[in-house]
Scaffold this active site. Sequence first.
Site, short mmCIF file in Angstrom:
data_model
loop_
_atom_site.label_atom_id
_atom_site.label_comp_id
_atom_site.label_asym_id
_atom_site.label_seq_id
_atom_site.Cartn_x
_atom_site.Cartn_y
_atom_site.Cartn_z
N LYS A 184 2.93 -4.25 -3.08
CA LYS A 184 1.60 -3.79 -3.81
C LYS A 184 1.54 -2.62 -4.57
CE LYS A 184 -0.58 -6.68 -0.78
NZ LYS A 184 -1.21 -7.90 -0.70
C1 LIG Z 1 -1.31 -8.47 0.42
C2 LIG Z 1 -2.81 -9.24 0.58
C3 LIG Z 1 -3.52 -8.93 2.00
C4 LIG Z 1 -2.91 -8.24 3.15
O1 LIG Z 1 -1.63 -8.61 3.28
P1 LIG Z 1 -0.93 -7.88 4.70
O2 LIG Z 1 0.42 -8.21 4.21
O3 LIG Z 1 -1.54 -7.88 5.79
O4 LIG Z 1 -1.16 -6.09 4.18
C5 LIG Z 1 -4.32 -9.75 2.11
N1 LIG Z 1 -5.07 -10.60 1.07
C6 LIG Z 1 -4.52 -10.60 -0.25
C7 LIG Z 1 -5.00 -11.57 -1.22
C8 LIG Z 1 -3.21 -10.10 -0.33
O5 LIG Z 1 -2.68 -10.31 -1.54
#
Ligand SMILES: *Cc1c(COP(=O)(O)O)cnc(C)c1O
Length: 391
Positions: A184
């Site tokens: 992210k």
């Molecule tokens: C990254 C993401 C999440 C959460 O992911 P985690 O790996 O649990 O932190 C949730 N929804 C979307 C659309 C994502 O891209």
Amino acid sequence: MATHEIPLSRPDITELEEQMVLQTLRSGRLSIGPMVEQFEKLVAARAGCRHGVAVNSGTSGLHLALSALGIGPGDEVITTPFSFIASSNCILFVGATPKFVDICPTTLNMDPAKIQAAIGPKTRAILAVETFGNPAYMDQYAAIAARNEVPLIEDCCEALGCVYKGRPAGHFGRVGVFGFYPNKQITTGEGGMIVTDDHRLAEMCRSLRNQGRPLGHIAPSATNASGSWLKHERLGYNYRLPELNAALGVGQMRRLDEILEKRMRVAEHYVRRLAGHPHLALPTIDADTVMSWFVFIVRLSPSYTGEERDRVIAGLRRQEIGTNDYFPCIHLQPFYREQFGLGPGMYPIAESVSQRTLALPFYSSLTAREIDHVCQALEVMIKQENLSPRG
Ligand SMILES: *Cc1c(COP(=O)(O)O)cnc(C)c1O
């Protein structure tokens, strides 16, 4: 020609973050401490929200948001089939049913015009995703949710820092959730953040992340041996974010604007380099949007098949260029097909788009040379597929 591997993503971590993690490690306070509190304040402020509740992943945050809103068995939640699996799995965690709505082919977000028709007597929420960091239609989703008297849940896991019509990601929903996995915009290793203006909802999320301990509970310490540490008022979870991860998050938040700026420059370089390519569609961004670039996605033109896209991906990987098929449709994942009787043809735009998209290497330290190398390799692969006989 670059001879080294170019990964799909890479976190941007400096000495500042290293120092913050080290200081926290040496402080001896490794859970429920000042770093979590500071991280919550910084992210909530960025989202224009009063409350932030840090959790150990974006997925955990989504689970708690739905639980705290009282969504459960028999309820339906409207959401997109073109997303990372967690935005839909969280609906299953609470025993509710996802009701998918097809996407708009340019913005890749749920088509607002198709939402109303999907709303029925069992609809308890709309869960919208800012796909790849694009906040298009968030105001329309909020208006549709308000008109139908259901909450908007904003899965802004891919969108920290983006702004739409003057409002930041996280500010459109009754509740929003950010994610901090290493791919992210900023990372805590693993982590997430629930943001909301609703005090009661925030308190409920705090209790649920901490084993269902009483609302307003404070961690036990030498001066605050309240005795409530072993009182559990509801079924809760351990979704707490450790202090070390929160310290990393605080450092990253201090550098957020710098990181977003660098990512913007990388995206602009890709756009300049690939604009006008006859077989590629580049991301479409509305004029009233300040993007927060999560990934850089290109889409092959409609004449290309899913198999041809997969061969382009395989070809790039052979040259050690990181790439992936973001995203396969959620409704076509095996357990969704089985459990809900879903299959191909139900959400044709999402299906058509998802067969032709691929993510290119994208991170703040990607150099102009590397971008050029990636684009050149991509162009060669596309040309090869274009020349090969179609079957
Ligand atoms: C990254 C993401 C999440 C959460 O992911 P985690 O790996 O649990 O932190 C949730 N929804 C979307 C659309 C994502 O891209």
